[in-house]
Write a protein that holds these residues in place. Structure first.
Motif, PDB file in Angstrom:
ATOM      1  N   UNK A 127       0.670  -8.276  15.133  1.00 45.49           N
ATOM      2  CA  UNK A 127       1.872  -8.068  15.949  1.00 45.49           C
ATOM      3  C   UNK A 127       3.092  -7.859  15.057  1.00 45.49           C
ATOM      4  N   UNK A 128       3.226  -8.726  14.040  1.00 43.41           N
ATOM      5  CA  UNK A 128       4.351  -8.575  13.122  1.00 43.41           C
ATOM      6  C   UNK A 128       4.331  -7.243  12.407  1.00 43.41           C
ATOM      7  N   UNK A 129       3.149  -6.816  11.974  1.00 39.27           N
ATOM      8  CA  UNK A 129       3.029  -5.536  11.282  1.00 39.27           C
ATOM      9  C   UNK A 129       3.414  -4.381  12.201  1.00 39.27           C
ATOM     10  N   UNK A 130       2.963  -4.452  13.461  1.00 43.06           N
ATOM     11  CA  UNK A 130       3.306  -3.397  14.414  1.00 43.06           C
ATOM     12  C   UNK A 130       4.798  -3.392  14.713  1.00 43.06           C
ATOM     13  N   UNK A 131       5.379  -4.582  14.911  1.00 39.54           N
ATOM     14  CA  UNK A 131       6.823  -4.656  15.167  1.00 39.54           C
ATOM     15  C   UNK A 131       7.620  -4.162  13.964  1.00 39.54           C
ATOM     16  N   UNK A 161       7.016 -13.276  13.958  1.00 37.26           N
ATOM     17  CA  UNK A 161       5.612 -13.078  14.288  1.00 37.26           C
ATOM     18  C   UNK A 161       4.745 -13.092  13.034  1.00 37.26           C
ATOM     19  N   UNK A 162       5.208 -12.422  11.981  1.00 38.50           N
ATOM     20  CA  UNK A 162       4.418 -12.383  10.752  1.00 38.50           C
ATOM     21  C   UNK A 162       4.381 -13.758  10.088  1.00 38.50           C
ATOM     22  N   UNK A 180       2.145  -8.011   2.571  1.00 36.72           N
ATOM     23  CA  UNK A 180       2.750  -7.229   3.655  1.00 36.72           C
ATOM     24  C   UNK A 180       4.018  -7.914   4.168  1.00 36.72           C
ATOM     25  N   UNK A 181       3.989  -9.239   4.201  1.00 36.16           N
ATOM     26  CA  UNK A 181       5.182  -9.998   4.583  1.00 36.16           C
ATOM     27  C   UNK A 181       6.307  -9.750   3.581  1.00 36.16           C
ATOM     28  N   UNK A 182       5.960  -9.669   2.301  1.00 36.73           N
ATOM     29  CA  UNK A 182       6.961  -9.357   1.283  1.00 36.73           C
ATOM     30  C   UNK A 182       7.562  -7.978   1.519  1.00 36.73           C
ATOM     31  N   UNK A 183       6.737  -7.030   1.963  1.00 37.37           N
ATOM     32  CA  UNK A 183       7.255  -5.693   2.295  1.00 37.37           C
ATOM     33  C   UNK A 183       8.260  -5.770   3.433  1.00 37.37           C
ATOM     34  N   UNK A 187       2.504  -3.057  -3.881  1.00 40.65           N
ATOM     35  CA  UNK A 187       3.600  -3.563  -3.053  1.00 40.65           C
ATOM     36  C   UNK A 187       4.695  -4.188  -3.923  1.00 40.65           C
ATOM     37  N   UNK A 188       4.274  -4.916  -4.980  1.00 40.69           N
ATOM     38  CA  UNK A 188       5.250  -5.534  -5.879  1.00 40.69           C
ATOM     39  C   UNK A 188       6.051  -4.482  -6.626  1.00 40.69           C
ATOM     40  N   UNK A 189       5.412  -3.366  -6.972  1.00 41.31           N
ATOM     41  CA  UNK A 189       6.101  -2.315  -7.704  1.00 41.31           C
ATOM     42  C   UNK A 189       7.242  -1.693  -6.925  1.00 41.31           C
ATOM     43  N   UNK A 190       7.017  -1.430  -5.636  1.00 41.08           N
ATOM     44  CA  UNK A 190       8.091  -0.796  -4.856  1.00 41.08           C
ATOM     45  C   UNK A 190       9.208  -1.798  -4.577  1.00 41.08           C
TER      46      UNK A 190
END
Length: 624
Positions: A311-315, A326-327, A350-353, A387-390
């Motif tokens: 849900x968090x990813x979709x939101x 949510x995440x 993904x939460x860090x993103x 993910x860490x690189x960006x």
């Protein structure tokens, strides 16, 4: 066989003529699952029984091949195929011996319990033999069938042969007796037939066919995983069998599905159903349906965590601030439920993103460091490194970003694990390398707003090459990757070239991506001097929550207003931004970006030795 069936098989035979390997790989999946679904359909067609345990036979065949392949490599097939058939027949015969006196929901419960018992034994009972939760990789294909095309053609021939035998059996005297067994076993017993022996035979044959499908799938994928033995796989086979029974048995099959969902362990089963439904709807772009289904998962702690994360990813994809709670809820539930470390690492990355997109760089940095420490699998670690690189590129640290992205790119380029996922991750990492070189060569961090007129030759080369590699798939992630790439590349091109690149993306279905595309397009309009249309693009947008989109919209508005001679209105917009809750990194970047184009803003600032971009950036970032 009907003309429609012949046409279908002819179409499958012609699939190798299509360009690219995706259709061929998908067809091999169809062959494997087709064999397994035929097994379940055979059991129902001959006995009237529906099983929720065929994943045990299907996965058992796959593991039989995997274990023999560890010792004998590609030479394992002559022994693995008959062994899998024998094991599938024997296990199904044994299960039938225990449970064929039961019917309906009681047989469903027994087969479900059997499948879950095998699943737990494989996953937790003998991890040193079965690989536990990691499964068994490195399964070769048979000698002479190493290529995808010959392996597919053999599988297609096998499936056609099985279906022809299935059809011939149903028309044979024994098949007619089996059909009578399904319709009225009591009457058949009165006529002198051994009903129990017939059921055991049908159960054994069905199990052997399911095991054959497992062998073929393991050879195609090159690995097996305990998921192949789970109730989820049994449910998938059941759905396939229901679809296969379209010729008049739909209502009865649907009735059995409803019975399965009404088992006493319904909360667990319903959680899985809702999670699947949400994931499928999410992948198909049916966002309200996905959110509604995922929100109904609420009993099993592990599934609850996965649902809340999804849900968090979709939101987040939709640009909603509700994504963060949510995440966080999903991540906490996964940790408390004892989810595998690699799964937690993926979710945390993904939460860090999400935190990066919200401008919370310090929190994002702590989360990504923890994810790097948790990641054990090389695939997961490379994904977290990317993910860490960006994140480092967003923070303005190009060399730290390159230090993370280079090994991630090398891994995804060379790995044979999960080829489809690896391909996407490689392309996404190439995009992040392009964004890093935009920072290194032009001073533009990966942080909105993005304004053009930049010069970064290495970034331009990387992004142009990447754009040619991105497949035109109607999925959110590839659409987002294409849009991200086109948006950055447009900054390095002339306004006319940028417009041509972005125009095909203005009407994408995802509302967040559509807003992003229109704002990038509006930026090219401003540079072109088409100020009225640029403002119209911004005004037409729905209310925005995402900080990056808000910063981009304010930058376009200010540039357009200044171009139209509305200097006071433009400064008023900036004053509103200074007092707004827009995160500090975006306010600072807004000032730096506008300072490159708007020397007339200097008069609003107090005297300072700083250049205008930095002076305006600090002014907006520090309202006090």
């Amino acid at each position: 066989m009907s003309r429609w069936s012949l046409a279908l098989f002819a179409a499958f035979a012609l699939l190798p003529l299509l360009e690219g390997g995706y259709a061929l790989r998908l067809a091999m999946e169809v062959v494997a699952w087709g064999l397994a679904a035929t097994a379940l359909a055979f059991l129902y067609r001959t006995t009237g029984l529906v099983s929720l345990g065929h994943a045990a036979f299907f996965g058992g065949g796959a593991y039989a091949l995997a274990l023999l392949a560890k010792a004998f490599g590609a030479w394992a097939y002559p022994a693995a195929v008959p062994l899998a058939l024998l094991l599938g027949f024997g296990a199904a015969f044994f299960l039938g011996f225990l449970g064929l006196r039961s019917h309906g929901i009681f047989f469903l419960m027994l087969t479900l319990a059997f499948a879950q018992l095998v699943y737990v034994l494989v996953k937790q009972g003998f991890p040193q033999v079965t690989g536990g939760d990691d499964g068994l990789p490195g399964i070769p294909r048979p000698l002479g069938l190493e290529g995808e095309l010959p392996y597919y053609l053999v599988g297609l021939g096998l499936l056609v042969g099985v279906l022809l035998l299935y059809r011939a059996f149903l028309a044979s005297p024994l098949g007619l007796v089996m059909d009578a067994l399904r319709q009225n076993e009591v009457r058949l017993g009165v006529l002198g037939y051994d009903v129990r022996r017939l059921k055991l035979l049908a159960s054994g044959v069905s199990g052997a066919l399911a095991a054959l499908g497992g062998v073929y799938l393991a050879g195609y994928r090159g690995f097996v995983h305990p998921h192949d033995l789970s109730w989820a796989t049994s449910g998938l086979l059941l759905v396939m069998a229901v679809v296969e029974r379209w010729k008049g048995d739909y209502e009865k099959a649907a009735h059995f599905v409803e019975e399965a969902q009404g088992l006493p362990v319904a909360p667990f089963l319903q959680d899985r159903v809702y999670l699947w439904r949400g994931l499928v709807a999410k992948d198909l772009g049916r966002y309200p349906e996905a959110l509604e289904a995922l929100s109904r998962v609420g009993h099993d702690p592990l599934l609850l965590g996965r649902a809340r994360y999804q849900m968090g990813d979709l939101l987040m994809r939709l640009g909603s601030l509700e994504a963060k709670p949510r995440m966080e809820e999903g991540l906490k539930a996964l940790e408390e439920a004892g989810a595998p470390k690699d799964e937690v690492a993926r979710v945390r990355a993904r939460y860090a993103t999400l935190l990066r997109r919200l401008g919370l760089y310090e929190e994002a940095g702590r989360a990504i460091e923890k994810a790097l420490a948790e990641a054990e699998d090389p695939f997961t670690r490379a994904r977290v490194e990317s993910e860490a690189g960006i994140l480092e590129a967003a923070r303005g640290r190009p060399f730290a970003a390159l230090n993370l992205l280079v090994p991630a790119e090398a891994y995804f380029r060379s790995t044979e694990e999960r080829p489809k996922e690896a391909r996407y991750r490689h392309l996404r990492t190439l995009f992040r390398l392009g964004a890093t070189y935009l920072l290194l060569e032009a001073g533009q961090p990966y942080r909105a707003p993005f304004l053009g007129g930049l010069h970064a030759p290495t970034a331009q080369r990387l992004l142009e090459d990447l754009l040619e590699q991105i497949p035109w798939e109607a999925t959110d992630r590839y659409t987002a990757l294409r849009l991200d790439t086109a948006s950055l590349l447009a900054l390095l091109l002339s306004p006319a070239e940028g417009k041509a690149l972005l125009k095909p993306l203005l009407d994408v279905e995802n509302p967040y991506l559509r807003a992003q595309a229109r704002l990038s397009y509006a930026e090219t309009l401003v540079r072109e001097g088409n100020l009225g249309e640029a403002l119209a693009q911004v005004v037409a947008l729905p209310p925005l929550e995402d900080p990056g989109l808000l910063a981009q919209a304010r930058a376009v508005e200010v540039l357009a207003l200044l171009g139209l001679g509305e200097k006071e209105a433009a400064w008023q917009k900036l004053s509103e931004v200074r007092r707004s809750p827009l995160p500090e990194p975006f306010r600072f970047q807004l000032g730096r970006a506008l300072g490159r184009f708007c020397p007339e803003l200097q008069r609003h600032l107090p005297p300072t030795p700083l250049a205008l971009p930095e002076a305006l950036g600090f002014h907006l970032a520090n309202p006090d």
